[in-house]
Design a protein around this motif. Structure first.
Motif, PDB file in Angstrom:
ATOM      1  N   VAL A  57      -0.425  12.551   6.841  1.00 18.53           N
ATOM      2  CA  VAL A  57      -0.528  11.387   5.955  1.00 18.53           C
ATOM      3  C   VAL A  57      -1.994  11.185   5.622  1.00 18.53           C
ATOM      4  O   VAL A  57      -2.849  11.204   6.521  1.00 18.53           O
ATOM      5  N   GLN A  58      -2.315  10.978   4.342  1.00 19.68           N
ATOM      6  CA  GLN A  58      -3.689  10.685   3.937  1.00 19.68           C
ATOM      7  C   GLN A  58      -3.997   9.236   4.212  1.00 19.68           C
ATOM      8  O   GLN A  58      -3.186   8.357   3.939  1.00 19.68           O
TER       9      GLN A  58
ATOM     10  N   SER B 296       5.721   4.881  -3.050  1.00 20.78           N
ATOM     11  CA  SER B 296       5.234   3.519  -3.268  1.00 20.78           C
ATOM     12  C   SER B 296       6.278   2.426  -3.106  1.00 20.78           C
ATOM     13  O   SER B 296       5.964   1.256  -3.266  1.00 20.78           O
TER      14      SER B 296
ATOM     15  N   GLU C 146      11.999   5.201  -3.063  1.00 21.85           N
ATOM     16  CA  GLU C 146      11.338   6.510  -3.022  1.00 21.85           C
ATOM     17  C   GLU C 146      11.294   7.052  -1.596  1.00 21.85           C
ATOM     18  O   GLU C 146      11.508   8.246  -1.374  1.00 21.85           O
TER      19      GLU C 146
ATOM     20  N   LYS D 138       0.854  -1.185   0.000  1.00 24.31           N
ATOM     21  CA  LYS D 138       0.000   0.000   0.000  1.00 24.31           C
ATOM     22  C   LYS D 138       0.888   1.233   0.000  1.00 24.31           C
ATOM     23  O   LYS D 138       1.758   1.377   0.859  1.00 24.31           O
ATOM     24  N   SER D 139       0.672   2.123  -0.963  1.00 24.74           N
ATOM     25  CA  SER D 139       1.450   3.361  -1.047  1.00 24.74           C
ATOM     26  C   SER D 139       1.126   4.272   0.132  1.00 24.74           C
ATOM     27  O   SER D 139       0.087   4.135   0.773  1.00 24.74           O
TER      28      SER D 139
ATOM     29  N   TYR E 128       0.504  17.002  -1.594  1.00 25.45           N
ATOM     30  CA  TYR E 128       0.718  15.588  -1.299  1.00 25.45           C
ATOM     31  C   TYR E 128       1.538  14.890  -2.375  1.00 25.45           C
ATOM     32  O   TYR E 128       1.411  15.188  -3.551  1.00 25.45           O
ATOM     33  N   VAL E 129       2.388  13.990  -1.918  1.00 20.22           N
ATOM     34  CA  VAL E 129       3.150  13.113  -2.801  1.00 20.22           C
ATOM     35  C   VAL E 129       2.880  11.679  -2.372  1.00 20.22           C
ATOM     36  O   VAL E 129       2.595  11.418  -1.207  1.00 20.22           O
ATOM     37  N   THR E 130       2.986  10.779  -3.317  1.00 20.80           N
ATOM     38  CA  THR E 130       2.755   9.368  -3.020  1.00 20.80           C
ATOM     39  C   THR E 130       4.072   8.619  -3.131  1.00 20.80           C
ATOM     40  O   THR E 130       4.771   8.712  -4.136  1.00 20.80           O
TER      41      THR E 130
ATOM     42  N   THR F  38       0.672   8.300   1.034  1.00 17.49           N
ATOM     43  CA  THR F  38       0.493   9.642   0.486  1.00 17.49           C
ATOM     44  C   THR F  38       0.588  10.633   1.635  1.00 17.49           C
ATOM     45  O   THR F  38      -0.168  10.538   2.603  1.00 17.49           O
ATOM     46  N   LEU F  39       1.534  11.556   1.524  1.00 14.12           N
ATOM     47  CA  LEU F  39       1.765  12.490   2.611  1.00 14.12           C
ATOM     48  C   LEU F  39       2.093  13.889   2.100  1.00 14.12           C
ATOM     49  O   LEU F  39       2.530  14.050   0.969  1.00 14.12           O
TER      50      LEU F  39
END
Length: 81
Positions: free
Chosen positions: A79-80, A23, A27, A7-8, A19-21, A10-11
């Motif tokens: 964090v989303q 994964s 990264e 699960k990625s 927001y960036v993801t 996203t924050l």
């Protein structure tokens, strides 16, 4: 090619609402090295160590994801869900 996380994450790494993801472990490592708001913090240091171990094949990728989330919490990065 590195395996993606199950699960990625996203924050808001580049500021509120930006927001960036993330994964995979590579990264996450680059994000913590290049864009992290803290320079020296226990969870950050631990996450970087765990990411290195994952890249070397010594730990499962999920360990890096969990450590990355702990470092984000320590740095108070939203964090989303």
């Amino acid at each position: 090619m590195e395996q993606p996380w199950t699960k990625s994450v996203t924050l808001a790494l580049e500021g509120p609402g930006k927001y960036v993801t993330i994964s995979n472990t590579t990264e996450a490592s680059w994000a913590m090295i290049e864009d992290w708001p803290l320079e020296d913090a226990p969870a950050l240091d631990r996450a970087l160590d765990i990411c290195a171990q994952v890249v070397e094949g010594k730990r499962p990728a999920e360990d890096a994801r969990k450590a990355f989330l702990a470092a984000a919490a320590e740095a108070e990065i939203p964090v989303q869900a």
